[in-house]
Design a protein around this motif. Structure first.
Motif, mmCIF file in Angstrom:
data_model
loop_
_atom_site.group_PDB
_atom_site.id
_atom_site.type_symbol
_atom_site.label_atom_id
_atom_site.label_comp_id
_atom_site.label_asym_id
_atom_site.label_seq_id
_atom_site.Cartn_x
_atom_site.Cartn_y
_atom_site.Cartn_z
ATOM 1 N N ALA A 270 -12.616 37.629 -68.266
ATOM 2 C CA ALA A 270 -11.309 37.454 -68.975
ATOM 3 C C ALA A 270 -11.701 36.660 -70.388
ATOM 4 O O ALA A 270 -12.390 35.466 -70.433
ATOM 5 N N ALA A 271 -11.338 36.854 -71.390
ATOM 6 C CA ALA A 271 -11.388 36.188 -72.582
ATOM 7 C C ALA A 271 -10.773 34.682 -72.656
ATOM 8 O O ALA A 271 -9.777 34.416 -72.150
ATOM 9 N N GLN A 272 -11.573 33.684 -73.130
ATOM 10 C CA GLN A 272 -11.232 32.492 -73.338
ATOM 11 C C GLN A 272 -10.619 32.135 -74.653
ATOM 12 O O GLN A 272 -11.504 32.253 -75.564
ATOM 13 N N LYS A 273 -9.581 31.755 -74.712
ATOM 14 C CA LYS A 273 -8.847 31.392 -76.172
ATOM 15 C C LYS A 273 -9.248 29.933 -76.431
ATOM 16 O O LYS A 273 -8.992 29.054 -75.758
ATOM 17 N N LEU A 274 -9.830 29.894 -77.681
ATOM 18 C CA LEU A 274 -10.571 28.631 -77.945
ATOM 19 C C LEU A 274 -9.525 27.899 -78.820
ATOM 20 O O LEU A 274 -9.784 26.746 -78.695
ATOM 21 N N ILE A 275 -8.720 28.174 -79.422
ATOM 22 C CA ILE A 275 -7.646 27.453 -80.314
ATOM 23 C C ILE A 275 -6.333 27.963 -79.772
ATOM 24 O O ILE A 275 -5.855 28.863 -79.961
ATOM 25 N N ASN A 276 -5.543 26.569 -79.247
ATOM 26 C CA ASN A 276 -4.324 26.798 -78.902
ATOM 27 C C ASN A 276 -3.489 26.097 -79.536
ATOM 28 O O ASN A 276 -2.345 25.307 -78.835
ATOM 29 N N THR A 277 -3.518 25.776 -80.887
ATOM 30 C CA THR A 277 -2.684 24.897 -81.680
ATOM 31 C C THR A 277 -2.587 25.530 -82.957
ATOM 32 O O THR A 277 -3.550 26.248 -83.333
ATOM 33 N N HIS A 278 -1.402 25.232 -83.947
ATOM 34 C CA HIS A 278 -1.714 25.724 -85.171
ATOM 35 C C HIS A 278 -2.135 24.406 -86.082
ATOM 36 O O HIS A 278 -2.226 24.631 -87.282
#
Length: 362
Positions: A270-278
């Motif tokens: 499963a892909a790991q999202k590295l950026i979770n903020t703006h």
């Protein structure tokens, strides 16, 4: 009963390799040296040699000779060959003792006889009076054999039989649990006497366990065979006994030279999202496995670099570029590479696709 591993004579040429295969077992397991007191009766032992032709075509044999060293020294197996009861199970063959040569000679009724893949048989030596010295005795099996119309040649196989002290024992070598997940732990246990040194061998490990009867092994990642080796007797002619046990690892790590896949396969997890903020983001980390970095670049830029294995120098084939006009960027990464990502606020997303399921530490 114990199975003894055969060793081929170092002087045997490729043309004189045995045409028959041999497996030797002993009773008791292992053999015990007789008491040193010459007034005490000898310990009895038995050898059974199982013989087969592995090839699909028959081989001709004119004799099979079993040399048994006899005497009072450590390399001698028996005290008196005339007390041994020999037997061969192959119809039409007989066995006799050649006392001067210290050999039991098996011969067919005719000058020679074919032995094919369906002709399995045994040579049994019973009531062996085991010699009184602890040590290793070489048992030599010599076949005079040929294929087709080639001349007969002597072809030799050697078995090294240990004669152990009367109070020696090594048994019940167990691995629990026998099946574990990747990275799991096992407990090895065994029973042994105190009159030997003991070593545990597995992989590249060789560990002294002389004063132990159990050992915990942690973090096993692949199927493993454990060898427990006991050594005792005179250092100039020691005896060695080896027991084995195994553990099976579900979804093990593999170290192979090549792989051919005939059918579907899945490497990605499963892909790991590295950026979770703006907000603006800076990431500096090291890849725990091979994988792919995937960037979705919006109107702002994402700067990134991949430094091979922390070399300190970004070389050709690595990345350190602005991708202002690109919408998607895919970057291959090797295990151990240093990864740097810098993104301004509202600059896009980044994802990690691992080969093997290890998340990127951020």
């Amino acid at each position: 009963m114990t199975v003894v591993i055969q060793t081929q004579d170092a002087d045997t040429s490729a043309e004189a390799e045995p045409l028959l295969s041999y497996t030797l077992t002993t009773t008791p397991s292992p053999l015990k040296a007789s008491p040193e007191n010459p007034q005490a009766p000898e310990e009895p032992g038995e050898i059974v040699i199982s013989v087969a032709r592995q090839s699909g075509t028959p081989a001709d044999a004119e004799s099979i000779r079993v040399h048994v060293p006899a005497g009072t020294m450590a390399p001698d197996l028996a005290t008196d060959l005339t007390k041994i009861s020999p037997r061969i199970s192959l119809t039409g063959w007989t066995v006799r003792l050649d006392a001067p040569a210290k050999e039991f000679v098996c011969t067919p009724a005719s000058s020679h006889a074919p032995i094919g893949p369906d002709t399995g048989f045994t040579i049994q030596l019973s009531d062996i009076p085991i010699s009184r010295k602890v040590g290793t005795a070489p048992i030599t099996v010599t076949e005079s054999s040929r294929t087709d119309s080639d001349p007969f040649e002597d072809r030799t196989t050697v078995f090294n039989l240990g004669k152990f002290p009367a109070d020696f024992y090594l048994r019940e070598f167990r691995c629990e649990p026998p099946i574990i997940p990747n990275g799991g732990d096992v407990k090895l246990t065994w029973e042994r006497s105190a009159n030997a040194t003991y070593e545990l061998l597995y992989g590249d490990v060789n560990r002294d366990v002389t004063n132990r009867t159990s050992l915990d092994i942690e973090g096993i990642k692949s199927d493993t065979t454990f060898y427990l080796r006991a050594t005792t007797g005179d250092p100039t002619n020691p005896v060695t006994r080896i027991l084995t046990t195994q553990v099976t690892v579900t979804k093990p790590d593999l170290d192979i030279g090549g792989l051919t896949v005939n059918g579907p396969t899945q490497l990605f997890q499963a892909a790991q999202k590295l950026i979770n903020t703006h907000e603006a983001v800076t990431i500096n980390t090291v890849a725990p496995s091979d994988g792919l970095l995937w960037f979705w670049v919006t109107s702002k830029e994402i700067r990134f670099s991949v430094e091979p294995h922390g070399s300190g120098v970004i070389t050709a084939g690595t990345y350190n570029t602005d991708y202002k006009d690109q919408k998607r960027v895919l970057v291959p990464v090797c295990k151990g590479d240093r990864i740097s990502i810098s993104r301004p606020a509202w600059g896009g997303d980044a994802y990690w696709f691992p080969f093997g399921g290890l998340p990127l530490p951020i």
